[in-house]
Design a protein around this motif. Structure first.
Motif, short mmCIF file in Angstrom:
data_model
loop_
_atom_site.label_atom_id
_atom_site.label_comp_id
_atom_site.label_asym_id
_atom_site.label_seq_id
_atom_site.Cartn_x
_atom_site.Cartn_y
_atom_site.Cartn_z
N VAL A 6 49.07 45.26 36.70
CA VAL A 6 48.05 45.83 36.57
C VAL A 6 46.32 45.02 36.48
O VAL A 6 45.84 45.78 37.06
CB VAL A 6 47.75 47.31 35.45
CG1 VAL A 6 46.83 48.22 35.67
CG2 VAL A 6 49.31 48.09 35.67
N GLU A 7 46.67 44.31 35.51
CA GLU A 7 45.62 43.96 35.37
C GLU A 7 44.30 43.11 36.06
O GLU A 7 43.73 42.31 36.42
CB GLU A 7 45.05 42.87 33.77
CG GLU A 7 45.64 44.24 32.96
CD GLU A 7 45.21 43.07 31.87
OE1 GLU A 7 46.15 42.29 31.29
OE2 GLU A 7 45.23 43.81 30.29
N HIS A 8 45.75 42.32 37.19
CA HIS A 8 45.08 41.35 38.63
C HIS A 8 44.97 41.92 39.79
O HIS A 8 45.99 42.90 40.33
CB HIS A 8 46.36 39.91 38.02
CG HIS A 8 46.35 39.33 36.63
ND1 HIS A 8 47.33 39.68 35.89
CD2 HIS A 8 45.49 38.15 36.25
CE1 HIS A 8 47.00 39.13 35.02
NE2 HIS A 8 46.46 38.37 34.86
N THR A 9 44.45 41.01 40.14
CA THR A 9 43.74 41.69 42.00
C THR A 9 45.67 41.40 42.40
O THR A 9 46.57 40.69 42.16
CB THR A 9 42.85 40.82 42.56
OG1 THR A 9 43.33 39.54 42.25
CG2 THR A 9 41.32 41.17 41.20
N THR A 54 44.08 36.85 45.75
CA THR A 54 42.60 36.28 45.18
C THR A 54 42.17 35.80 43.56
O THR A 54 43.11 36.00 42.87
CB THR A 54 41.24 37.41 45.22
OG1 THR A 54 41.72 38.31 44.29
CG2 THR A 54 40.65 37.60 46.24
N VAL A 55 41.11 34.57 43.26
CA VAL A 55 41.42 33.83 42.18
C VAL A 55 40.19 34.37 41.34
O VAL A 55 39.30 34.05 42.25
CB VAL A 55 42.16 32.34 42.51
CG1 VAL A 55 43.28 32.05 42.75
CG2 VAL A 55 40.66 31.48 43.29
N ALA A 104 43.10 36.69 39.42
CA ALA A 104 41.68 37.01 39.32
C ALA A 104 42.04 38.46 38.30
O ALA A 104 43.69 39.14 38.69
CB ALA A 104 40.83 37.48 40.43
N ILE A 105 41.50 38.45 37.41
CA ILE A 105 41.73 39.78 36.29
C ILE A 105 40.80 40.79 37.06
O ILE A 105 39.29 40.52 37.14
CB ILE A 105 41.81 39.12 34.98
CG1 ILE A 105 42.49 38.29 34.61
CG2 ILE A 105 41.64 40.49 34.12
CD1 ILE A 105 41.90 37.57 33.02
N ARG A 106 41.81 41.68 37.22
CA ARG A 106 40.73 42.83 38.26
C ARG A 106 38.90 43.22 37.36
O ARG A 106 38.16 43.56 37.44
CB ARG A 106 41.78 43.54 37.84
CG ARG A 106 40.67 44.97 39.38
CD ARG A 106 41.91 46.07 38.96
NE ARG A 106 43.44 46.37 39.15
CZ ARG A 106 43.47 45.99 40.30
NH1 ARG A 106 42.67 45.71 42.18
NH2 ARG A 106 44.69 45.49 40.85
N ALA A 107 39.37 43.30 35.73
CA ALA A 107 38.74 43.89 35.26
C ALA A 107 37.41 43.03 35.21
O ALA A 107 36.01 42.95 34.38
CB ALA A 107 39.15 44.55 33.67
#
Length: 625
Positions: free
Chosen positions: A47-50, A54-55, A62-65
Motif C-alpha cells: 500500500v505504501e509503495h508505488t 518507479t523509485v 518509491a513510497i507513495r506518501a
C-alpha cells in the motif's frame, strides 16, 4: 545531485526471482480491470509503495506518501511555464532581431529562423535518446536546463556588450551599428545553446511529470491523465506572456531587457525544478534501444524458417520472474500482429539459457518484452504520420494567419492591433477548452463510454483533426469576405476594410483543436510507448510539429509554382489582395479530410500496449475464466 547520479540503482529485492504469472491472466490495454476507477486496490504489504516500478532518488521503491503526486507535479508545471516563457522570449521576435540588429535581409532572416526552429525539434530526439538510454529523465532535464540558462545568459551579455549599439536600437527607427564578426559568432553560439537546452529538455520534462503519478493506483491514475492538460496549459500561459509583454519590450528596442528577463525566468525555472529533488519519483534508464531493436530483427531473420507456436502467449520465451530483461521497463505482454517478429522469441535446443532463465545471446533469443517493445514503436509510427498534416494546419497560425491579419483593418480606436497578437485568442481558447474538457466532457464521456478518461486518446486526436479542418474552412471564409472589402480604386494595394477581429473564430478553433490533438498526443505517446522509451514518445509530438513546418513550407512552394503564371499572380502572391489564399486554406481542409480517413483506418487497426501487472492468484483465476 551527486547522490542521485550515484545512487539510483535497482535494489536486489526488486531483482529477486518471484513466481511466473501466466500470460493469459492479463487483458490488453484499457480493458484490464485495474484501469477502472473501481479496480482492485494494492496488496496490503504494498500500500505504501508505488506499483508502476518507479523509485526514489536513492533507487529504492518509491513510497507513495513521501514522493510524487501533485506536490511534485505542481513544481514541474511552474518550471514548464517559466521555461516556455524564457524560450519564446527569444523566439517571438528573433526574425526582427536578425533584420534590425544584425542587418540581415528578410529572406535570410526567415531562413535562419526556420533553421533554428527545426534544430530545436531535432535536439528533442537527442534529449529523448539520452534520457531513455543513459541519464534518466531527472538528470537529462537538469543537464539541458543548465545549457538553456547558459545560452540565455550568453545571449543577454552579447546583446548588451557587443550587438545592441547604440542602446535601445533596432526599434524600427533607430538603426544599430553593423555587428562585428565576433559578435555574430557569439550570437549564433548563444541561440544554438538555447536550442540545444530547450530541445533536449522538452521531451523529458513532460514524461518526468507524468512519472510522478502511479498509473497502477486507482487514486493517482486520474491525476496522471489530468497532468497533461495542465502541462499544455502551463506551456500556453508561458508563451502568452512572451508574445505580449516580452514581445512588446523587444519590438520597442528593449532587446537587452527582454533577453535578461528570459534568462531570469529560465534560472528561476531551474531553481524550482531542483527544489523538488527530494520528492521526485524516477524511472531507470533502459540502455541504448538501438541494439535491442537490431537483436529482434536479427533473431527473427535467423529463425525465419521456424513455425510460430500455436499458443504464443505461453510458449514464447520470457524471463521466469517478474523482472524484465530491459532495465527500468515493466514486462510487456504478448500481442497479435507483426507475427514475424515473434520468431525472435522462439526458444530452440540450440539456445543457451542459464539457471535463472536468461539467454546467453540476445542476438539469437529475445524475450517477449523485447519483441513487444519493437512492435509498440512500429504500431505508433502510422498514428504519428497521420498527425503531421494536422501540424501543417497548426503552423498556419504563425504564418499565413499573421499575413492575412496584416492585410485587414487592424484599428481598435486609436490603437493598431499587431497581427501576431491575435494568437492570444488561441491561448484563451486553449485555457477554456482544457477547463471544459476536464469539468464537462470527461464526466459526460465516462457516463456514455464507461472510460474513466471520458474518451480515448485516439478519439480525441480524431476530433482535433476535424476541428483543425473547420479552422481552415473558417479562415477561407474570412479571406473571401476580406477580398470583397478591398477597394483598390481609392488607395492602390490598400488593406481590406474588414476588421482583423473576424479572425477570432479561426484562432479559437485552432486552440480547441490543440486541446484535443496535442494533449491527446502527449497522453497517447506517453501511455503507449514502453516504459524505457517514454521520452521518445514525447519527442514524437515535437517532431510532428517540426515535420509539419517542413511540409507546410514545401506545400506553399509547390502551390506558388503551380498557380503563379505570367498572366496571373497565383494563390499566395506578395500582394494578398491579388491572390486567392482562400483556395489554399480549402486545400488544407481537403488534405485534413483525407488524412482523417486514413487516421480512422490506422486507429481501428491499432493494438494497445499491455504491461505486466502484479495481481493476486484469485484475480488471475477470475481473469482467466
Amino acid at each position: 545531485m551527486e547522490q542521485l547520479n550515484s545512487h539510483i540503482t535497482i535494489p536486489e529485492s526488486q531483482n529477486s526471482e518471484t513466481r511466473k504469472l501466466p500470460q493469459d491472466a492479463y487483458v490488453k490495454g484499457k480493458e484490464h480491470k485495474r484501469n477502472d476507477f473501481n479496480g482492485p486496490q494494492a496488496k496490503e504489504n504494498d500500500v505504501e509503495h508505488t506499483l508502476d516500478g518507479t523509485v526514489d532518488r536513492f533507487g529504492r521503491q518509491a513510497i507513495r506518501a513521501r514522493t510524487g503526486g501533485w506536490k511534485s507535479g505542481i513544481l514541474i508545471l511552474i518550471n514548464q511555464g517559466l521555461a516556455t516563457l524564457a524560450f519564446f522570449g527569444v523566439g517571438v521576435n528573433l526574425v526582427l532581431f536578425l533584420t534590425r540588429v544584425l542587418h540581415q535581409s528578410n529572406a535570410s532572416a526567415a531562413n535562419n529562423v526556420s533553421k533554428w526552429t527545426g534544430t530545436v525539434y531535432i535536439f528533442s530526439l537527442l534529449g529523448a535518446f539520452v534520457s531513455d538510454s543513459y541519464l534518466g529523465r531527472y538528470r537529462t532535464c537538469t543537464l539541458f536546463l543548465i545549457i538553456f540558462v547558459v545560452g540565455l545568459v550568453l545571449l543577454a551579455l552579447s546583446s548588451q556588450l557587443i550587438l545592441v549599439k547604440p542602446t535601445n536600437c533596432g526599434d524600427g527607427s533607430l538603426s544599430c551599428q553593423s555587428p562585428s564578426t565576433m559578435g555574430i559568432g557569439v550570437f549564433y553560439l548563444s541561440i544554438y545553446l538555447v536550442a540545444l537546452g530547450n530541445g533536449g529538455y522538452q521531451p523529458s520534462i513532460a514524461t518526468f511529470g507524468a512519472d510522478q503519478f502511479d498509473e497502477e493506483d486507482d487514486r493517482e491514475r486520474p491525476s496522471k491523465i489530468a497532468f497533461f492538460s495542465w502541462f499544455y496549459l502551463a506551456l500556453n500561459l508561458g508563451s502568452l506572456f512572451s508574445n505580449t509583454i516580452l514581445g512588446y519590450f523587444e519590438n520597442k528596442g528593449l532587446w537587452v531587457l527582454g533577453f535578461w528577463l528570459s534568462a531570469l525566468a529560465a534560472g528561476l525555472s531551474m531553481v524550482i525544478f531542483l527544489a523538488g529533488t527530494p520528492t521526485y519519483r524516477h524511472r531507470m534508464p533502459g540502455g541504448n534501444p538501438l541494439p535491442r531493436f537490431a537483436q529482434v530483427f536479427v533473431a527473427a531473420i535467423l529463425k525465419w524458417r521456424l513455425k510460430r507456436p500455436s499458443n504464443a502467449h505461453k510458449d514464447l520465451y520470457e524471463l521466469p520472474s517478474t523482472e524484465s530483461a530491459i532495465s527500468g521497463c515493466r514486462k510487456i505482454l504478448h500481442s497479435e500482429g507483426l507475427r514475424f517478429l515473434d520468431k525472435a522469441a522462439i526458444e530452440t535446443d540450440n539456445d543457451a539459457v542459464d539457471a535463472k532463465g536468461k539467454a546467453s545471446s540476445r542476438w539469437r533469443l529475445c524475450t517477449v518484452t523485447q519483441v513487444e517493445e519493437v512492435k509498440c514503436i512500429l504500431r505508433l509510427l502510422p498514428i504519428w504520420l497521420c498527425t503531421i498534416i494536422y501540424s501543417v494546419v497548426f503552423t498556419q497560425m504563425a504564418s499565413l494567419f499573421v499575413e492575412q491579419g496584416a492585410a485587414m483593418n487592424t484599428s481598435l480606436g486609436s490603437f493598431n492591433v499587431p497581427p501576431a497578437a491575435m494568437s492570444m485568442f488561441d491561448i484563451f481558447s486553449v485555457a477554456v477548452w482544457i477547463a471544459l474538457y476536464r469539468r464537462v466532457l470527461v464526466p459526460f464521456g465516462y457516463k456514455v463510454t464507461g472510460n474513466p478518461k471520458g474518451f480515448t486518446e485516439l478519439q480525441r486526436m480524431g476530433v482535433g483533426l476535424i476541428v483543425g479542418m473547420l479552422a481552415m474552412v473558417a479562415a477561407a471564409v474570412v479571406e473571401i469576405y476580406r477580398l470583397k472589402e478591398v477597394d483598390n480604386k481609392i488607395i492602390p494595394d490598400s488593406p481590406s476594410s474588414l476588421s482583423i477581429f473576424w479572425q477570432i473564430p479561426q484562432y479559437a478553433l485552432i486552440g480547441a483543436s490543440e486541446v484535443f490533438m496535442y494533449v491527446g498526443q502527449l497522453e497517447f505517446f506517453n501511455s503507449q510507448a514502453p516504459d524505457a522509451l517514454r521520452s521518445f514518445g514525447s519527442a514524437l509530438c515535437m517532431t510532428s510539429i517540426s515535420f509539419g513546418n517542413y511540409v507546410s513550407s514545401l506545400l506553399v512552394t509547390v502551390v506558388i509554382y503551380v498557380t503563379e503564371k505570367e498572366d496571373r499572380p497565383g494563390w499566395i502572391p506578395a500582394n494578398l489582395n491579388k491572390g486567392h489564399m482562400d483556395r489554399f486554406y480549402l486545400l488544407l481542409a481537403a488534405l485534413a479530410s483525407i488524412d482523417f480517413i486514413v487516421y480512422i483506418l490506422c486507429s481501428r487497426c491499432y493494438t494497445n500496449i499491455a504491461v505486466y501487472k502484479e495481481s493476486t492468484e484469485d484475480e488471475e483465476l477470475a481473469q482467466i475464466k
